[in-house]
Design an enzyme around this catalytic site. Sequence first.
Site, PDB file in Angstrom:
ATOM      1  N   SER A 161     -59.357 -42.285  78.588  1.00 31.54           N
ATOM      2  CA  SER A 161     -59.168 -43.156  77.426  1.00 31.54           C
ATOM      3  C   SER A 161     -60.223 -44.243  77.437  1.00 31.54           C
ATOM      4  O   SER A 161     -60.996 -44.374  78.390  1.00 31.54           O
ATOM      5  CB  SER A 161     -57.773 -43.771  77.449  1.00 31.54           C
ATOM      6  OG  SER A 161     -57.741 -44.799  78.412  1.00 31.54           O
ATOM      7  N   LYS A 162     -60.210 -45.049  76.376  1.00 35.32           N
ATOM      8  CA  LYS A 162     -61.257 -46.061  76.197  1.00 35.32           C
ATOM      9  C   LYS A 162     -61.359 -47.022  77.367  1.00 35.32           C
ATOM     10  O   LYS A 162     -62.416 -47.574  77.620  1.00 35.32           O
ATOM     11  CB  LYS A 162     -61.000 -46.835  74.913  1.00 35.32           C
ATOM     12  CG  LYS A 162     -61.503 -46.066  73.699  1.00 35.32           C
ATOM     13  CD  LYS A 162     -61.504 -46.920  72.459  1.00 35.32           C
ATOM     14  CE  LYS A 162     -61.822 -46.050  71.254  1.00 35.32           C
ATOM     15  NZ  LYS A 162     -61.022 -46.367  70.103  1.00 35.32           N
ATOM     16  N   ARG A 163     -60.231 -47.228  78.072  1.00 31.90           N
ATOM     17  CA  ARG A 163     -60.329 -48.201  79.166  1.00 31.90           C
ATOM     18  C   ARG A 163     -61.214 -47.671  80.309  1.00 31.90           C
ATOM     19  O   ARG A 163     -61.641 -48.429  81.165  1.00 31.90           O
ATOM     20  CB  ARG A 163     -58.939 -48.625  79.647  1.00 31.90           C
ATOM     21  CG  ARG A 163     -58.244 -47.626  80.499  1.00 31.90           C
ATOM     22  CD  ARG A 163     -56.783 -47.978  80.717  1.00 31.90           C
ATOM     23  NE  ARG A 163     -56.046 -46.777  81.052  1.00 31.90           N
ATOM     24  CZ  ARG A 163     -55.910 -46.313  82.271  1.00 31.90           C
ATOM     25  NH1 ARG A 163     -56.438 -46.961  83.304  1.00 31.90           N
ATOM     26  NH2 ARG A 163     -55.243 -45.195  82.496  1.00 31.90           N
TER      27      ARG A 163
END
Length: 483
Positions: free
Chosen positions: A253-255
Amino acid sequence: MENIRVRIAPSPSGNLHIGTARTALFNYLFAKKNKGKFVLRIEDTDLERSNAEYTQNIYDSLKALGLNWDEGPDVGGEYGPYQQSERFDIYPKYVQKLIDAGFAYECFCTQEELEAEKEDAIKNKKAYIYSEKCRNLTKEQREEFIKQGRKPVVRFAVPKNREIVFHDLVKGELKFDSNLIGDFVIQKSNNTPTYNFAVVIDDMEMKISHIIRGEDHISNTAKQILIYEALGAEVPKFGHLGMILATDRSKLSKRHGATAVSDFVKQGYLSEALVNFVALLGWTPSDGEEIKSLNEIAEDFDITKISSSNSVFEYDKLNWMNGQYIKKMDIKKLTEKIKPYLEQNYDLSELTQAQLEHMVEVTREPLTVLADIVKDVPFFFGKDVDFEDKVKEDVLNTEVSQKVLKKVVEDAQTWDFNNLEDLHEKLGDIRAFFKEQGIKPKETMWAIRAAITGRTHGADISAVMNIIGKDKFIYRVKNAIIS
Ligand code: GLU
């Protein structure tokens, strides 16, 4: 061999995810390897979540990766339209066909009734399955509901006691118990199809022979097979790819970093490197050589050899691979790709095209992404240099450095700055001269480098001198001398 037709069917509810790009790539490779067709279908029936900007992003991202499609919304084809929102009038007739044949039925249950069923299931610690309350409504009951103004959904009547078996191209034999599926909705109360229904109709009408997609769709596949069978259509072959996980084994994911293809491209990942890296998320080259072009990968690709397990997305490995591509890329091509990053920070008209290419050549070695170059080249531009922390105190202002710079500024008057070889030699002479006086060659070079770049390390110093030219060189060395 049958006509091989595969597709990628992204929903434009976000920028193209790198995982979808991997699915697109494997479909593309399968088509290339088998001389088949690669189709792009935009699944935008969820009008609230879809938007045209994301559709454009899907086009741009696939094109950036070189994954060109043979049929699609923009290029057309025999089986269009290829944008689901333009196909709304196609689905109802198939829904009716299923209702008429007893494979589907109208369901008038309200949200509240369904919620109550779900709560009951939770209370009894059972997985929720629709009660089939509306499966056998009488004509009168149906009419009564319509009179009340209820708008029905249409559910598929899942057969009882069926084992749904299919041979997955990646995962081998997979089996599902139909008793655990439950009568699922194929048409919503606003008459639009659900994903599971639209996807079957589209794949069937577009004559898709092989469906290669993420394993998150496996349970959908069981439902879809039932629909194909009810329609008397040929069931395509399926291949489900493992998921892409981050190094901490959670869903990427974006994190963890960029996840959209366009973000990787923006940061300066080369499409060749991205495609190569993404191919390795599940596929292993037969000769063990990991760096491969798209064509080489297509030749070697075999869907049955794809790993059935999840793949780990290692940003470090992508960085390494991108660096490899940057090091090997044709210098003219690389310079063109790097220009947009430089232009945002520097006035490129200060350098000729040849000087610019030379600058890229001597600074490309440590780059991981194209954007990295910006921080490595400020001293090629402008008249003055910015000094890194402590360079003045620790390097330039020492007795040794001052001695070196005073000699260099005089000698350099006669050097030919357009002759790289010559500059090399002249610097060699300077080093030798000071070595005789007990000054280490390294120290001599530090002094010169610090004066003209403001730094203690970086690109080859004679190349820097050659590119900035004599005037700037002398100006900067003079400025570094404490009179
Ligand atoms: N629109 C679906 C998705 O993006 C397509 C799934 C499929 O390939 O069937 O997940």
